[in-house]
Design an enzyme around this catalytic site. Sequence first.
Site, short mmCIF file in Angstrom:
data_model
loop_
_atom_site.label_atom_id
_atom_site.label_comp_id
_atom_site.label_asym_id
_atom_site.label_seq_id
_atom_site.Cartn_x
_atom_site.Cartn_y
_atom_site.Cartn_z
N GLU A 276 0.87 -1.16 0.00
CA GLU A 276 0.00 0.00 0.00
C GLU A 276 0.92 1.23 0.00
O GLU A 276 1.84 1.30 0.82
CB GLU A 276 -0.87 -0.01 1.27
CG GLU A 276 -1.89 1.08 1.22
CD GLU A 276 -2.68 1.26 2.51
OE1 GLU A 276 -2.63 0.38 3.39
OE2 GLU A 276 -3.34 2.31 2.60
N ARG B 280 6.46 -13.13 9.11
CA ARG B 280 7.06 -11.85 8.76
C ARG B 280 8.45 -11.71 9.38
O ARG B 280 8.82 -12.44 10.29
CB ARG B 280 6.16 -10.68 9.16
CG ARG B 280 5.72 -10.65 10.59
CD ARG B 280 4.52 -9.74 10.76
NE ARG B 280 4.88 -8.34 10.49
CZ ARG B 280 4.20 -7.57 9.65
NH1 ARG B 280 3.16 -8.02 9.01
NH2 ARG B 280 4.57 -6.32 9.47
N LYS C 288 4.79 0.75 8.80
CA LYS C 288 4.86 2.04 8.10
C LYS C 288 4.21 3.12 8.95
O LYS C 288 4.69 4.24 9.02
CB LYS C 288 4.16 1.93 6.76
CG LYS C 288 4.98 1.23 5.71
CD LYS C 288 4.34 1.43 4.34
CE LYS C 288 3.96 0.12 3.68
NZ LYS C 288 2.55 -0.08 3.48
#
Length: 555
Positions: free
Chosen positions: A34, A258, A268
């Site tokens: 994104e 992850r 982020k």
Amino acid sequence: MNYKELINNFITDTIDKDLESGKHKIIITRFPPEPNGYLHIGHAKSICLNFGIALKYDGICNLRFDDTNPEKENIEYVNSIVKDVRWLGFKFDEPLYASDYFDMMYDYAVQLIKLGKAYVDDQDAKTIKEFRGTLTEHGTNSPFRDRTIEENLILFQNMKDGKYKDGEKVLRAKIDMHSPNMNMRDPVLYRILHAHHHRTKNKWCIYPMYDWAHGLEDSIENITHSICTLEFEDHRPLYDWFLKQLKIYHPQQIEFSRLNLEYTIMSKRHLKLLVDENHVSNWDDPRMPTISGLRRKGYPPDAIKEFIYSLGVGKNDGYASIEHLEYFVRKYLNKNSKRIMAVLDPVKLIIDNYDENKFEEVEAKNNPEDDSLGFRKVSFSKELYIEKDDFMEDAPRKYFRLSIGKEVRLLHAYYITCTHVEKDSSGVVKKIHCRYDSKTRGGWSEDGRKVKGTIHWVSARHSINAKVKVYDKLFNKMNPYDSDQKNDFINNLNQNSLKHINNVKLESSMINSLKSEYYQFVRKGYFKMDKDSDKDNLVFNQIVNLRDSWKKHTK
Ligand code: ATP
Ligand code: MG
């Protein structure tokens, strides 16, 4: 890098089977960020995996922007992401955008309504949340759940046409408010948001939600394996449900764990807070775990990739250590950096028996690991700079650097013996005096005499001024979060993560120093010129020091 051998894990096992069975002929993956911030090293894991798999199987990996959240996204982030993926060394044609599929997504939503599988709900966000239930209590049907298909089609069209205010209505899937999986309790597909989108401008005032959009994006692009992180495991039934209802091409979602890195954060949103609150200079501050920060600090892309691939891919979340990452950075830089001499904390050294008007150029290897990189010439003269801590007046027995009466080697140059020092009124050593042996040129003695210490130096007259920035960990705690979901990581910022060294003396050959080059300042560490450095204000970032502290067995 040999991707065919580099990547072997449970995901490639699945792909191998799919190729063998003929389910797929060509493998297509995607990296779907994104554009709401800059990429971090966690994303590098996903990039290395998705692009690496495409390279391994001669397939395709799309860079696709999941740009469905216009309020948080912008073109600066898009551009930075494109730059970062390319910098890591991966190739793609043009990036793809979820927003290019908004019309198709809308049509699919209409199709879902026509199947009686979606409805317009008038409840507000708070009520929808309350009605959703909890992990232990089932949800409750919305009073608007049984609207007719005709009514839903009209209302949804009205939503699209801008007839309602933000939050007034949503489109929801009609699945099961009693499902043990909360994601299946009539998830929202569209919300009303009168917001300007950086690509579609003001065309849309309804925007698709992640779960609805993501599977469609994968399906539209014929992705074979949709690889994502473990938190999406619970979303997979929904991913599958949508594609099944619509009877369209159905990619396989596979989850992996992850990457987390000690002493830093990987979100982020949280990294943006560090930038917005000026805890760091920007997204590319060399202390940031962003790709752009690591690039600015001087991390080579190949070292980052080697680190990522060394971690493997699995299903267990864990923390990788910074030392582990630095191990690969040093390994790369040892082979690929040019050695130079730089004095970071200078004090004058005067060679009393060296002619004041004399000047020589000594030869030094650019990299002892690689003879093909050749030699350079370094200016030598009567007055030099050496590191303050390479001299000790009252040295203990095991101190092999310079002290009065001791002989040491000046790297690449001569043997010198310290004779005396000059001090200022407060007793601080200002000048160190010595004598040199002219028969030891090159740093070795014909009579076989050995010295224990070797120190580096810079000719004062020829030296070049520079500044250096040395970085430490951004956070004091291995896991900077004191609790979940809070912004309390700010409390654990390391207040001493940046040190400025402003009076650095570089050897004469650095007159031609380059931004693209990696340097080892001998005995001091690896350095790279900062992007904002210029001829009149040379600034170098320390990439990493020379000490390797990674214990391989703890891998
Ligand atoms: P963030 O919370 O930092 O914004 P995200 O998961 O929301 O992360 P996306 O832009 O959606 O960020 O990420 C694109 C891809 O990168 C996703 O497939 C996501 O799973 C993956 N990714 C994000 N963080 C990590 C990580 N720490 N390790 C591995 N993959 C990651
Ligand atoms: Mg996110």
